[in-house]
Scaffold this active site. Sequence first.
Site, mmCIF file in Angstrom:
data_model
loop_
_atom_site.group_PDB
_atom_site.id
_atom_site.type_symbol
_atom_site.label_atom_id
_atom_site.label_comp_id
_atom_site.label_asym_id
_atom_site.label_seq_id
_atom_site.Cartn_x
_atom_site.Cartn_y
_atom_site.Cartn_z
ATOM 1 N N CYS A 46 0.806 -1.230 0.000
ATOM 2 C CA CYS A 46 0.000 0.000 0.000
ATOM 3 C C CYS A 46 0.836 1.277 0.000
ATOM 4 O O CYS A 46 0.423 2.278 -0.573
ATOM 5 C CB CYS A 46 -1.014 0.002 1.138
ATOM 6 S SG CYS A 46 -0.338 0.113 2.780
ATOM 7 N N ASP A 84 -7.791 5.586 -1.020
ATOM 8 C CA ASP A 84 -7.404 4.398 -0.263
ATOM 9 C C ASP A 84 -6.965 3.287 -1.219
ATOM 10 O O ASP A 84 -7.767 2.822 -2.032
ATOM 11 C CB ASP A 84 -8.596 3.940 0.578
ATOM 12 C CG ASP A 84 -8.270 2.772 1.490
ATOM 13 O OD1 ASP A 84 -7.129 2.271 1.429
ATOM 14 O OD2 ASP A 84 -9.149 2.354 2.265
ATOM 15 N N HIS A 117 -6.323 0.230 -0.532
ATOM 16 C CA HIS A 117 -6.625 -1.106 -0.017
ATOM 17 C C HIS A 117 -7.847 -1.739 -0.679
ATOM 18 O O HIS A 117 -8.767 -2.221 -0.014
ATOM 19 C CB HIS A 117 -6.795 -1.047 1.499
ATOM 20 C CG HIS A 117 -5.575 -0.574 2.208
ATOM 21 N ND1 HIS A 117 -5.309 0.769 2.402
ATOM 22 C CD2 HIS A 117 -4.544 -1.252 2.755
ATOM 23 C CE1 HIS A 117 -4.159 0.892 3.040
ATOM 24 N NE2 HIS A 117 -3.668 -0.317 3.261
#
Length: 401
Positions: free
Chosen positions: A126, A300, A302
Amino acid sequence: MTMDMEKCKRIVQYFWDPEPRNDVPAASIWCLGREYAPSQPPSDPASNNPRSPSRQPNASTLNDTTWPKAFLSDFGSRIWITYRSNFTPIPRTKTPEATSSMTLGVRLRSQLMDPQGFTSDTGWGCMIRSGQSLLANTFSVLLLGRDWRRGEKVEEESKLISMFADHPEAPFSIHRFVNRGAESCGKYPGEWFGPSATAKCIQLLSTQSEVPQLRVYLTNDTSDVYEDKFAHVAHDESGRIQPTLILIGTRLGIDNVTPAYWDGLRAALTYPQSVGIAGGRPSASHYFVGAQDCHLFFLDPHTTRPATLYRPDGLYTQEELDSYYTSRLRRIHIKDMDPSMLIGFLVKDEDDWADWKKRIRSTPGQPIVHIFPSQHQPDHGHGRAEALDEVEALDDSDEME
């Protein structure tokens, strides 16, 4: 059946992780140096009629009408690079040190599902993805222009996206980040990167990439920018500044961002030179692009999506391009951020450089960046001791992903 599943997922997400409402509508919103004034809700004739029954808007209606549309368009045009799966394997390093550097989940996944190597970066990539997002949006400003929005210059957009495809030949692929991390930063495949390693890889890969040409100035894990060192990196043979990405790896506190730095951190996203912030979440990295009051907006990484093929000609389908963007707003209060982060600024010319320095020096509150003529300057100035008490240099031994 697929549509039903997607609908169910959206319903569950709405209740479990609803999109934020604009609960400070009087405050301007900033996105990478662009200000969006507070939006006014549409007038309701019934509200001016005392005989009409009062009506309370539901959450969905409020959310749709209170975010400025221009901001939503800008946010939705920021390149969003996420976890990917089913890409060309990244070979594993079969040493005890490499294995011990992985989390248990990554270790099990690599042994059971990817015995030949990593075909997905889920669970460990990430910070790399956040760094890619920062770099991709830097190129977006350079190649497409800050006013670019989705639906414009599709061919140029596709060629830009191709540079970040999940393939060893793509100039800024995760494969190349991992290779440079192993060679220059001691990072094993499958190991979490921190802001420092990510910044170093961005610098190395940008140096090796001829098109588009971008110079990268690193602060080497401090908040100090030295004008003589910047000139050495940014100036061409004629002494003129070429487009240069300034990457500042810093730590603005111990466990959380110290309140004294809140103003400076928010202000960083209001500068016209801003290209965002990577990091900033405990045990997870995000890419921050905007600010409103005490909240920062972020992308984000993820979410795991299928890997894209490397197509240097940039002939991607609309579906493939769509996977690099999102219209879903996410935000976090500054007090909940992790203090370790990588802050990026793009300086394109002399005027940009002068303007950036002026903004840094005039920002209220404790500065998050310090500018000095030279690294050898004996006195760093008033307040330097206090700054060292709060802003810590990054150390990869305790970095988050």
